[in-house]
Design a protein around this motif. Sequence first.
Motif, short mmCIF file in Angstrom:
data_model
loop_
_atom_site.label_atom_id
_atom_site.label_comp_id
_atom_site.label_asym_id
_atom_site.label_seq_id
_atom_site.Cartn_x
_atom_site.Cartn_y
_atom_site.Cartn_z
N MET A 85 14.51 5.17 -8.05
CA MET A 85 14.77 5.60 -6.66
C MET A 85 16.26 5.68 -6.34
N LEU A 113 15.73 -3.54 -6.59
CA LEU A 113 14.37 -3.06 -6.87
C LEU A 113 14.38 -1.55 -7.13
N ARG A 116 14.68 -0.03 -10.53
CA ARG A 116 13.49 0.01 -11.39
C ARG A 116 12.41 0.93 -10.82
N CYS A 124 1.54 6.96 -7.85
CA CYS A 124 0.38 6.57 -8.68
C CYS A 124 -0.22 5.25 -8.20
N ASN A 125 0.59 4.39 -7.64
CA ASN A 125 0.06 3.13 -7.12
C ASN A 125 -0.83 3.35 -5.90
N ALA A 129 0.87 2.29 2.15
CA ALA A 129 2.20 1.94 2.68
C ALA A 129 3.33 2.56 1.87
N ASP A 131 6.36 4.22 0.74
CA ASP A 131 7.35 4.82 1.64
C ASP A 131 7.75 6.24 1.26
N ILE A 173 -1.23 10.71 -17.75
CA ILE A 173 0.14 10.24 -17.51
C ILE A 173 0.86 11.31 -16.70
N LEU A 201 7.35 -4.17 3.18
CA LEU A 201 6.53 -2.95 3.25
C LEU A 201 6.42 -2.50 4.70
C1 LIG Z 1 9.84 -7.00 -3.93
C2 LIG Z 1 9.14 -5.67 -3.80
C3 LIG Z 1 9.42 -4.88 -2.70
C4 LIG Z 1 8.79 -3.62 -2.57
N1 LIG Z 1 9.11 -2.86 -1.49
C5 LIG Z 1 8.55 -1.65 -1.35
C6 LIG Z 1 8.89 -0.82 -0.24
O1 LIG Z 1 9.72 -1.16 0.60
N2 LIG Z 1 8.26 0.39 -0.13
C7 LIG Z 1 7.35 0.82 -1.04
O2 LIG Z 1 6.81 1.91 -0.89
N3 LIG Z 1 7.01 0.06 -2.12
C8 LIG Z 1 7.60 -1.15 -2.29
N4 LIG Z 1 7.25 -1.95 -3.37
C9 LIG Z 1 6.24 -1.46 -4.34
C10 LIG Z 1 6.83 -0.77 -5.59
O3 LIG Z 1 8.17 -1.11 -5.80
C11 LIG Z 1 6.72 0.76 -5.49
O4 LIG Z 1 5.38 1.15 -5.31
C12 LIG Z 1 7.32 1.48 -6.71
O5 LIG Z 1 7.64 2.80 -6.35
C13 LIG Z 1 6.43 1.51 -7.95
O6 LIG Z 1 7.09 2.22 -8.97
P1 LIG Z 1 7.17 1.65 -10.47
O7 LIG Z 1 7.87 2.67 -11.28
O8 LIG Z 1 7.76 0.28 -10.48
O9 LIG Z 1 5.61 1.60 -10.82
P2 LIG Z 1 4.83 0.65 -11.85
O10 LIG Z 1 4.76 -0.74 -11.33
O11 LIG Z 1 5.36 0.83 -13.24
O12 LIG Z 1 3.38 1.34 -11.77
C14 LIG Z 1 2.60 1.32 -10.60
C15 LIG Z 1 1.22 1.93 -10.90
O13 LIG Z 1 1.36 3.32 -11.14
C16 LIG Z 1 0.96 3.63 -12.48
N5 LIG Z 1 1.95 4.58 -13.00
C17 LIG Z 1 3.30 4.47 -12.93
N6 LIG Z 1 3.89 5.55 -13.46
C18 LIG Z 1 2.89 6.34 -13.90
C19 LIG Z 1 2.86 7.61 -14.55
N7 LIG Z 1 4.00 8.25 -14.86
N8 LIG Z 1 1.66 8.16 -14.84
C20 LIG Z 1 0.51 7.51 -14.53
N9 LIG Z 1 0.47 6.32 -13.91
C21 LIG Z 1 1.64 5.74 -13.60
C22 LIG Z 1 0.97 2.31 -13.25
O14 LIG Z 1 0.09 2.32 -14.36
C23 LIG Z 1 0.54 1.35 -12.14
O15 LIG Z 1 -0.86 1.41 -11.98
C24 LIG Z 1 7.87 -3.19 -3.55
C25 LIG Z 1 7.59 -4.00 -4.66
C26 LIG Z 1 8.21 -5.23 -4.78
C27 LIG Z 1 7.93 -6.07 -6.00
#
Ligand SMILES: Cc1cc2nc3c(=O)[nH]c(=O)nc-3n(C[C@H](O)[C@H](O)[C@H](O)COP(=O)(O)OP(=O)(O)OC[C@H]3O[C@@H](n4cnc5c(N)ncnc54)[C@H](O)[C@@H]3O)c2cc1C
Length: 298
Positions: A85, A113, A116, A124-125, A129, A131, A173, A201
């Motif tokens: 992001m 955060l 990463r 995908c999640n 919520a 954003d 994927i 969130l």
């Molecule tokens: C401390 C904290 C604060 C947060 N604050 C926010 C916030 O303010 N707003 C918000 O919206 N979210 C927030 N989140 C949630 C999270 O950070 C987001 O949803 C983030 O965008 C997930 O992306 P990731 O790459 O880390 O996904 P991952 O954790 O790697 O994956 C999430 C899910 O998606 C699937 N996935 C990921 N990539 C793919 C792909 N390319 N193809 C198929 N499936 C896939 C994974 O298998 C898993 O099921 C927060 C999380 C934490 C721990």
Amino acid sequence: MSINPHPTLPDFDYIKPDNIEEAAKFLVEHPGQSRPLSGGTDIFVRLRDGVWKDKFLVDIKHLDGMKEIRFDPSTGLTIGAAVNMNRVDLHKVIHEKYSILAEAARSCASYQLRNRATIVGNICNASPAGDTIGACLLLDGVLNITGVEGSRKEPLDTFFLGPGKTKLKIGDIVTSIQFPLPAKGMQGKYIKHGRNNLGDLSIVGVSVVGVPDKRVASGFRMRLALASVAPTPLVVKEVEELLARKNISLETIIEAAQLASIACNPITDVRGSARYRKQMAKNLSIRALTNVWKKLNG
Ligand SMILES: Cc1cc2nc3c(=O)[nH]c(=O)nc-3n(C[C@H](O)[C@H](O)[C@H](O)COP(=O)(O)OP(=O)(O)OC[C@H]3O[C@@H](n4cnc5c(N)ncnc54)[C@H](O)[C@@H]3O)c2cc1C
């Protein structure tokens, strides 16, 4: 669903496939035990809390094109699935042409955060919520997906089936998300309302984009999407229809915001009651629509 009272990460195997076909094949051969790993910011929390019990995490970040951002002036923007992001927020073209996406990315959690977390992971999640999802919906995002049966495109507007539920099948994927060129003069705004400014969130999130459009009676096409107020991210079509049909003024904006509130079907949880969410959806819709309306009028 029980939450582990003494959370630690359970054992799992880290899988680093050589290519996307190998990754998809592994996922299909280990159904219910494996998932794609991107930034891991959702995955590790769920594994730690014992909500997910995967034995294998299949890393996809190093695969071809996953970390690329490409802008083609004739076709639009493509963001690789593993682009974090912060890169979206700092990208010059995204700032200039798709500013609501940068704004939405910036609203997520903390800088650390966002180093990463990915936009595609947020999608995908499939949390209501999420954003960045509203911006991606209003920008007509389309997912590029590869599975064991080959590649396909999936428009975002029909992708979400419920909280945590999407059209992704086992082995699928997402490789990237693409956006068409924005209409000339497009403006946008994302307003996130959380319990604090430290990256909680959203209780309610409102995304709005607007463009001048001579083909509609008001001369403007305004679209609005809501987060955290329904089982899936919600695009409120009634808002677009009203603001295309009637001259836009504070009065019509309030009327449109009321429609947004009516469209909500929120839950009550630790972050806010359903009643509060409905009211805030209206208030924040007024603010977001007014902001975009003012920008459209210079
Ligand atoms: C401390 C904290 C604060 C947060 N604050 C926010 C916030 O303010 N707003 C918000 O919206 N979210 C927030 N989140 C949630 C999270 O950070 C987001 O949803 C983030 O965008 C997930 O992306 P990731 O790459 O880390 O996904 P991952 O954790 O790697 O994956 C999430 C899910 O998606 C699937 N996935 C990921 N990539 C793919 C792909 N390319 N193809 C198929 N499936 C896939 C994974 O298998 C898993 O099921 C927060 C999380 C934490 C721990």
